[in-house]
Design a protein around this motif. Sequence first.
Motif, mmCIF file in Angstrom:
data_model
loop_
_atom_site.group_PDB
_atom_site.id
_atom_site.type_symbol
_atom_site.label_atom_id
_atom_site.label_comp_id
_atom_site.label_asym_id
_atom_site.label_seq_id
_atom_site.Cartn_x
_atom_site.Cartn_y
_atom_site.Cartn_z
ATOM 1 N N VAL A 85 0.408 7.983 74.778
ATOM 2 C CA VAL A 85 0.935 8.990 75.692
ATOM 3 C C VAL A 85 0.089 9.025 76.961
ATOM 4 C CG1 VAL A 85 1.113 11.493 76.081
ATOM 5 C CG2 VAL A 85 2.073 10.485 74.014
ATOM 6 N N VAL A 86 0.770 9.008 78.093
ATOM 7 C CA VAL A 86 0.130 9.193 79.394
ATOM 8 C C VAL A 86 0.510 10.572 79.918
ATOM 9 C CG1 VAL A 86 0.000 8.417 81.800
ATOM 10 C CG2 VAL A 86 0.154 6.723 79.952
ATOM 11 N N ILE A 87 -0.505 11.351 80.297
ATOM 12 C CA ILE A 87 -0.271 12.637 80.969
ATOM 13 C C ILE A 87 -1.121 12.613 82.228
ATOM 14 C CG2 ILE A 87 -0.241 15.140 80.786
ATOM 15 C CD1 ILE A 87 -0.428 14.876 77.763
ATOM 16 N N ALA A 88 -0.485 12.495 83.373
ATOM 17 C CA ALA A 88 -1.206 12.316 84.635
ATOM 18 C C ALA A 88 -0.696 13.297 85.694
ATOM 19 C CB ALA A 88 -1.047 10.880 85.135
ATOM 20 N N GLY A 89 -1.609 13.645 86.597
ATOM 21 C CA GLY A 89 -1.226 14.453 87.746
ATOM 22 C C GLY A 89 -1.093 15.939 87.481
ATOM 23 N N MET A 90 -1.713 16.427 86.405
ATOM 24 C CA MET A 90 -1.684 17.857 86.078
ATOM 25 C C MET A 90 -3.108 18.388 85.975
ATOM 26 S SD MET A 90 1.188 17.845 83.076
ATOM 27 C CE MET A 90 2.548 16.677 83.124
ATOM 28 N N GLY A 91 -3.243 19.695 85.978
ATOM 29 C CA GLY A 91 -4.542 20.310 85.771
ATOM 30 C C GLY A 91 -5.033 20.111 84.352
ATOM 31 N N GLY A 92 -6.333 20.128 84.170
ATOM 32 C CA GLY A 92 -6.910 19.908 82.848
ATOM 33 C C GLY A 92 -6.427 20.906 81.817
ATOM 34 N N GLN A 93 -6.302 22.173 82.211
ATOM 35 C CA GLN A 93 -5.863 23.197 81.258
ATOM 36 C C GLN A 93 -4.417 22.968 80.840
ATOM 37 O OE1 GLN A 93 -8.071 25.355 79.898
ATOM 38 N NE2 GLN A 93 -6.394 25.736 78.473
ATOM 39 N N THR A 94 -3.583 22.529 81.771
ATOM 40 C CA THR A 94 -2.184 22.227 81.439
ATOM 41 C C THR A 94 -2.107 21.067 80.462
ATOM 42 O OG1 THR A 94 -1.433 23.009 83.605
ATOM 43 C CG2 THR A 94 0.052 21.553 82.402
ATOM 44 N N ILE A 95 -2.932 20.040 80.670
ATOM 45 C CA ILE A 95 -2.967 18.894 79.755
ATOM 46 C C ILE A 95 -3.346 19.360 78.351
ATOM 47 C CG2 ILE A 95 -4.238 16.782 79.185
ATOM 48 C CD1 ILE A 95 -4.331 16.198 82.212
ATOM 49 N N ILE A 96 -4.353 20.214 78.264
ATOM 50 C CA ILE A 96 -4.793 20.721 76.961
ATOM 51 C C ILE A 96 -3.684 21.526 76.292
ATOM 52 C CG2 ILE A 96 -6.382 22.357 75.846
ATOM 53 C CD1 ILE A 96 -8.489 21.406 77.908
ATOM 54 N N GLU A 97 -2.986 22.351 77.055
ATOM 55 C CA GLU A 97 -1.879 23.135 76.489
ATOM 56 C C GLU A 97 -0.778 22.222 75.958
ATOM 57 O OE1 GLU A 97 -0.733 25.745 79.618
ATOM 58 O OE2 GLU A 97 -2.573 26.946 79.491
ATOM 59 N N ILE A 98 -0.466 21.159 76.676
ATOM 60 C CA ILE A 98 0.552 20.213 76.221
ATOM 61 C C ILE A 98 0.138 19.597 74.891
ATOM 62 C CG2 ILE A 98 1.534 17.929 76.708
ATOM 63 C CD1 ILE A 98 1.614 18.770 79.675
ATOM 64 N N LEU A 99 -1.136 19.238 74.775
ATOM 65 C CA LEU A 99 -1.624 18.604 73.548
ATOM 66 C C LEU A 99 -1.692 19.592 72.377
ATOM 67 C CD1 LEU A 99 -4.476 16.427 75.110
ATOM 68 C CD2 LEU A 99 -2.239 15.634 74.317
ATOM 69 N N THR A 100 -2.138 20.810 72.639
ATOM 70 C CA THR A 100 -2.302 21.783 71.547
ATOM 71 C C THR A 100 -0.977 22.375 71.087
ATOM 72 O OG1 THR A 100 -2.787 23.511 73.188
ATOM 73 C CG2 THR A 100 -4.662 22.405 72.170
ATOM 74 N N ASN A 101 0.037 22.343 71.936
ATOM 75 C CA ASN A 101 1.339 22.910 71.564
ATOM 76 C C ASN A 101 2.126 22.025 70.599
ATOM 77 O OD1 ASN A 101 0.964 25.197 73.063
ATOM 78 N ND2 ASN A 101 2.114 24.492 74.844
ATOM 79 N N HIS A 102 1.679 20.772 70.424
ATOM 80 C CA HIS A 102 2.429 19.842 69.573
ATOM 81 C C HIS A 102 1.448 19.009 68.752
ATOM 82 C CE1 HIS A 102 6.257 20.829 71.516
ATOM 83 N NE2 HIS A 102 5.564 20.890 72.630
ATOM 84 N N CYS A 103 0.737 19.690 67.868
ATOM 85 C CA CYS A 103 -0.321 19.041 67.082
ATOM 86 C C CYS A 103 0.203 17.901 66.216
ATOM 87 C CB CYS A 103 -1.028 20.069 66.201
ATOM 88 S SG CYS A 103 -1.908 21.332 67.141
ATOM 89 N N GLU A 104 1.411 18.071 65.651
ATOM 90 C CA GLU A 104 1.958 17.035 64.770
ATOM 91 C C GLU A 104 2.187 15.737 65.537
ATOM 92 O OE1 GLU A 104 5.624 16.340 61.584
ATOM 93 O OE2 GLU A 104 5.605 18.115 62.875
ATOM 94 N N ILE A 105 2.710 15.859 66.758
ATOM 95 C CA ILE A 105 2.912 14.678 67.600
ATOM 96 C C ILE A 105 1.577 14.035 67.931
ATOM 97 C CG2 ILE A 105 3.750 13.843 69.827
ATOM 98 C CD1 ILE A 105 6.023 14.708 68.073
ATOM 99 N N VAL A 106 0.612 14.844 68.339
ATOM 100 C CA VAL A 106 -0.696 14.329 68.760
ATOM 101 C C VAL A 106 -1.382 13.596 67.609
ATOM 102 C CG1 VAL A 106 -2.995 14.988 69.578
ATOM 103 C CG2 VAL A 106 -0.963 16.038 70.586
ATOM 104 N N ARG A 107 -1.271 14.137 66.406
ATOM 105 C CA ARG A 107 -1.903 13.486 65.244
ATOM 106 C C ARG A 107 -1.317 12.105 64.961
ATOM 107 N NH1 ARG A 107 -2.159 18.822 62.945
ATOM 108 N NH2 ARG A 107 -0.095 18.512 61.997
ATOM 109 N N SER A 108 -0.083 11.876 65.401
ATOM 110 C CA SER A 108 0.575 10.594 65.132
ATOM 111 C C SER A 108 0.274 9.532 66.192
ATOM 112 C CB SER A 108 2.094 10.802 65.043
ATOM 113 O OG SER A 108 2.653 11.058 66.320
ATOM 114 N N LEU A 109 -0.473 9.896 67.228
ATOM 115 C CA LEU A 109 -0.736 8.975 68.337
ATOM 116 C C LEU A 109 -1.980 8.128 68.099
ATOM 117 C CD1 LEU A 109 -0.122 11.463 71.290
ATOM 118 C CD2 LEU A 109 1.486 9.763 70.383
ATOM 119 N N LYS A 110 -1.997 6.972 68.742
ATOM 120 C CA LYS A 110 -3.180 6.109 68.716
ATOM 121 C C LYS A 110 -4.023 6.277 69.975
ATOM 122 C CE LYS A 110 -1.129 2.416 65.897
ATOM 123 N NZ LYS A 110 -0.715 0.984 65.903
#
Length: 226
Positions: A85-110
């Motif tokens: 997953v690429v997340i670019a061009g956003m604030g750091g806090q927004t990136i963290i919120e995107i990642l924490t809101n979908h833990c199941e997806i994040v756990r499946s990533l390499k």
Amino acid sequence: MGRLAALAACVPRGARLADIGTDHAYLPIELVEKDVVVSAVAGDVHSGPYKAAKEHVEGLSLEGKISVRLGNGLAVLSPLEVDTVVIAGMGGQTIIEILTNHCEIVRSLKRLVLQPMVGAATVRRWLCKNNWYVLEERLVQEEGRLYEIIVAEQGDSPRYEPVMYEIGQKLWDEKSPLLTLHIDQLISQTKRVVREMECSSNAQKSLKYHEYVTRLKQLEDKRQCL
């Protein structure tokens, strides 16, 4: 190397990619056309960029390889659908919120390829705390602006000295050609905050003020070591 090219270089060959906040889907298109990725999801929460990306992909007849989706963050994905997953061009806090809101997806990533516009230190702390190892970091200068790219993979992370969350341990270790400019900018930003807080006697008594003063000293000490 520009920002888009630097992001593309961080995506491993054979990946199944999702570009979150894709805008015109420039990154997925480049990686599909060069046969770097086998498939891509281009996601955006805003209808304007979503429509632009869809038109761009359809205009190049790449619908079979790139799925353009309208939705918030990782909500456009299913578990195991992509591995990078690429997340670019956003604030750091927004990136963290995107990642924490979908833990199941994040756990499946390499792999995560993150490019925060601000708050990179916060992103590094989150990665370390959540068992993501910072594999690589890059500094890219484009049109007079400096961008930080953080590449992380799942795994135990060492704990860094506090100032290295600001600078980036990999950037420090590899002595990026833009490292001096990067630290100078961090010093300038920290000095500005300290000066603003010094206008208030209450602020000067706060823990936050002493944290910034300590950070400034640590940054200046690192700058002297270059």
